[in-house]
Write an enzyme that holds these catalytic residues in place. Structure first.
Site, PDB file in Angstrom:
ATOM      1  N   SER A  60       0.787  -1.231   0.000  1.00  0.00           N
ATOM      2  CA  SER A  60       0.000   0.000   0.000  1.00  0.00           C
ATOM      3  C   SER A  60       0.825   1.290   0.000  1.00  0.00           C
ATOM      4  O   SER A  60       0.244   2.376  -0.100  1.00  0.00           O
ATOM      5  CB  SER A  60      -0.965   0.011   1.186  1.00  0.00           C
ATOM      6  OG  SER A  60      -2.032  -0.876   0.947  1.00  0.00           O
ATOM      7  N   LYS A  63       0.046   3.415  -2.970  1.00  0.00           N
ATOM      8  CA  LYS A  63      -1.067   4.360  -3.034  1.00  0.00           C
ATOM      9  C   LYS A  63      -0.610   5.803  -3.219  1.00  0.00           C
ATOM     10  O   LYS A  63      -1.221   6.576  -3.980  1.00  0.00           O
ATOM     11  CB  LYS A  63      -1.937   4.237  -1.776  1.00  0.00           C
ATOM     12  CG  LYS A  63      -2.752   2.950  -1.721  1.00  0.00           C
ATOM     13  CD  LYS A  63      -3.572   2.854  -0.453  1.00  0.00           C
ATOM     14  CE  LYS A  63      -4.595   1.719  -0.533  1.00  0.00           C
ATOM     15  NZ  LYS A  63      -3.984   0.381  -0.615  1.00  0.00           N
ATOM     16  N   TYR A 171     -10.859   2.105   5.238  1.00  0.00           N
ATOM     17  CA  TYR A 171      -9.728   1.820   4.363  1.00  0.00           C
ATOM     18  C   TYR A 171     -10.110   0.754   3.345  1.00  0.00           C
ATOM     19  O   TYR A 171     -10.677  -0.284   3.714  1.00  0.00           O
ATOM     20  CB  TYR A 171      -8.551   1.349   5.210  1.00  0.00           C
ATOM     21  CG  TYR A 171      -7.250   1.238   4.466  1.00  0.00           C
ATOM     22  CD1 TYR A 171      -6.719   2.325   3.777  1.00  0.00           C
ATOM     23  CD2 TYR A 171      -6.547   0.041   4.456  1.00  0.00           C
ATOM     24  CE1 TYR A 171      -5.518   2.226   3.096  1.00  0.00           C
ATOM     25  CE2 TYR A 171      -5.338  -0.069   3.796  1.00  0.00           C
ATOM     26  CZ  TYR A 171      -4.831   1.019   3.110  1.00  0.00           C
ATOM     27  OH  TYR A 171      -3.645   0.908   2.440  1.00  0.00           O
TER      28      TYR A 171
END
Length: 387
Positions: A60, A63, A171
Site C-alpha cells: 500500500s 497508493k 480503508y
C-alpha cells in the site's frame, strides 16, 4: 544525520535478537540526501544480506504514487477531484451499497444516492473496503462470486460499498479505482505511465509492478510470523500478469527509491531540477480532507494477513489525498500535520513537513502491523528526532 548511529545499533540489536529477518531504513531531509542502511538477511537460512538496493513488495505504499499520478492529471485538467468517476469509468455506475444480508445470506443491495468522486477514492470515504478489515465484505464477495483482489482480475474491484460515498472513512480498494482512472485518462497502462512520468524523472530505476530478472535476483522473501512468534519464509509474489495493475498495492521497490519519492513530496513536488507537482497541489494532498470524521482503528477480519492496526492509539487522525495525517504532535516527535502510511508486509514511511524530514522502514513480514516491526519503526523516528 543526527541519531543515525543510534538507529544502526537498535536495528542491529533487533536482528541479533531474532525480532525480524532483515531491515532497511532510510531517512533524509529537504536538502539532505540522508542515508540508507541495511541489516540482517533477505531470507532466513540463506546467506544473502539485506542491502540498500534490496527489492521488496511495498504494497500500500503504492497508493501515494498512484495519488501523485492522479493529481498530476488534476493539475493538467484531465481529471477532476469532484466529478462523478462513473463518467470516466462506466462500470462504477453498477456498484451498489450493501444494506445487510437476507435470510438466505444473500447481500441486500441498493443504488447509492451519491456519486463516487476521485476525492472519495483518495480519502477512503467512497464506501469501498478491503476484505481483511471487513467481515461484511468477505461475506458479500463470496456470495456474489467475485474473485479476490490477489487474482488481479478486474471483477475483483466490483465489491459493494459499505456506506454512502462521503459518509464515513473505511480503508479500502479506492486507489485501485484511481489507478484505473489514470489509465483511462492517459491511454497507458499504470506501470508505463508511472515509469514515464514519475520513476524516470526521479531516477527510481528499481520500482515497478512487473519484476525484471535483476530485480528478482535482489528480492527479499516475505516471512510469516506464526502465533508462537516463529518466522517462516514464504514464496509469495504479486500476480505478474494481471488484468489490471494495482494502484492500491502492486508495486515492488527499494528503500533507496522510495526515499527519493518521499523527499519529492517533502520538497513540495520538486526533486532537483524536476518538478512533478506544484507546491499548491502537494499542500492540498497534505491537508486533512476529513475534518468532521476520523481514521478508525482497523480491526482484523483475516488474522493471517493483518493484526489490528491503530497508528496513534488515543488520537484522532485525519486523511489527506492518500496520506494518514496526524492532527496532533506524535509521541515520536512528528509535527502535527505529518504524513504517513504503510504496506501490508510491514513497510512504513513518514513525511514530516514540520521538521523537514522523511523516513522509510522496510521489512518483509506478515501479518501486517507486526508488534516488533511497528516498535522498531517508532523507535527509528523517535531516535532521529532526538527522543
Amino acid at each position: 544525520m543526527k541519531g543515525q548511529d543510534q538507529v544502526a545499533l537498535r536495528m542491529q540489536g533487533a536482528i541479533q535478537a531474532g525480532d525480524l529477518p532483515g531491515i532497511v531504513v532510510a531517512a533524509g531531509g529537504r536538502d539532505e540526501a540522508g542515508f540508507v542502511e541495511a541489516f540482517g538477511a533477505r531470507r532466513l537460512g540463506a546467506p544473502e544480506p539485506m542491502a540498500p538496493d534490496t527489492v521488496v513488495w511495498i504494497a500500500s505504499m503504492t497508493k501515494a504514487v498512484t495519488a501523485v499520478a492522479a493529481m498530476r492529471l488534476v493539475e493538467a485538467k484531465r481529471l477532476s477531484l469532484d466529478a462523478p468517476v462513473a463518467d470516466m469509468l462506466p462500470e462504477l455506475a453498477q456498484v451498489q451499497v450493501l444494506d445487510g444480508f437476507d435470510g438466505a445470506g444473500q447481500p441486500v443491495l441498493r443504488a447509492p444516492k451519491q456519486a463516487i468522486t476521485l476525492r472519495h477514492l483518495l480519502t477512503h470515504t467512497s464506501g469501498f473496503s478491503y476484505e481483511m478489515w471487513s467481515p461484511q465484505t468477505i461475506k458479500a464477495r463470496k456470495a456474489l462470486g467475485l474473485p479476490p483482489m490477489t487474482s488481479g482480475r478486474r471483477a475483483a474491484l466490483m465489491l459493494p460499498l459499505l456506506f454512502e460515498p462521503g459518509e464515513a472513512w473505511h480503508y479500502g480498494i479506492g486507489l485501485d479505482w484511481v489507478g484505473r482512472m489514470v489509465e483511462a485518462a492517459t491511454g497507458q497502462t499504470l506501470g508505463a505511465h508511472f515509469a514515464e512520468t514519475i520513476f524516470a524523472p526521479l531516477g527510481m530505476a528499481d520500482t515497478a509492478f512487473r519484476l525484471r530478472d535483476d530485480m528478482r535476483a535482489r528480492m527479499a522473501s516475505i516471512h510469516a510470523r506464526g502465533p508462537d512468534g516463529v518466522l517462516t519464509p514464504i514464496d509469495m509474489i504479486i500476480e505478474q500478469d494481471p488484468e489490471f495493475e494495482s494502484g492500491g498495492g502492486g508495486l515492488y521497490s527499494t528503500a533507496r527509491d522510495y526515499l527519493t519519492f518521499a523527499r519529492m513530496i517533502l520538497n513540495g513536488g520538486r526533486h532537483g531540477r524536476e518538478r512533478l507537482l506544484s507546491p499548491v497541489t502537494v499542500a492540498m494532498m497534505a491537508q486533512d480532507q476529513i475534518p468532521r470524521m476520523a481514521v478508525q482503528p482497523m480491526i482484523s477480519a483475516m488474522p493471517g494477513a493483518t493484526n489490528d492496526a491503530d497508528f496513534f492509539p488515543g488520537q484522532h487522525c485525519g486523511w489527506g489525498l492518500s496520506f494518514l495525517v496526524n492532527r496532533h504532535p506524535s509521541p515520536q516527535g512528528r509535527a502535527a500535520g505529518g504524513l504517513a502510511w504503510a504496506g501490508l508486509a510491514n513497510t512504513y514511511y513518514w513525511i514530516d513537513h514540520g521538521r523537514g524530514t522523511t523516513g522509510i522502514f522496510i521489512s518483509q513480514v506478515l501479518p501486517f502491523f507486526d508488534a516488533k516491526a511497528v516498535g522498531l519503526f517508532r523507535d527509528f523516528e523517535a531516535t532521529l528526532n532526538g527522543l
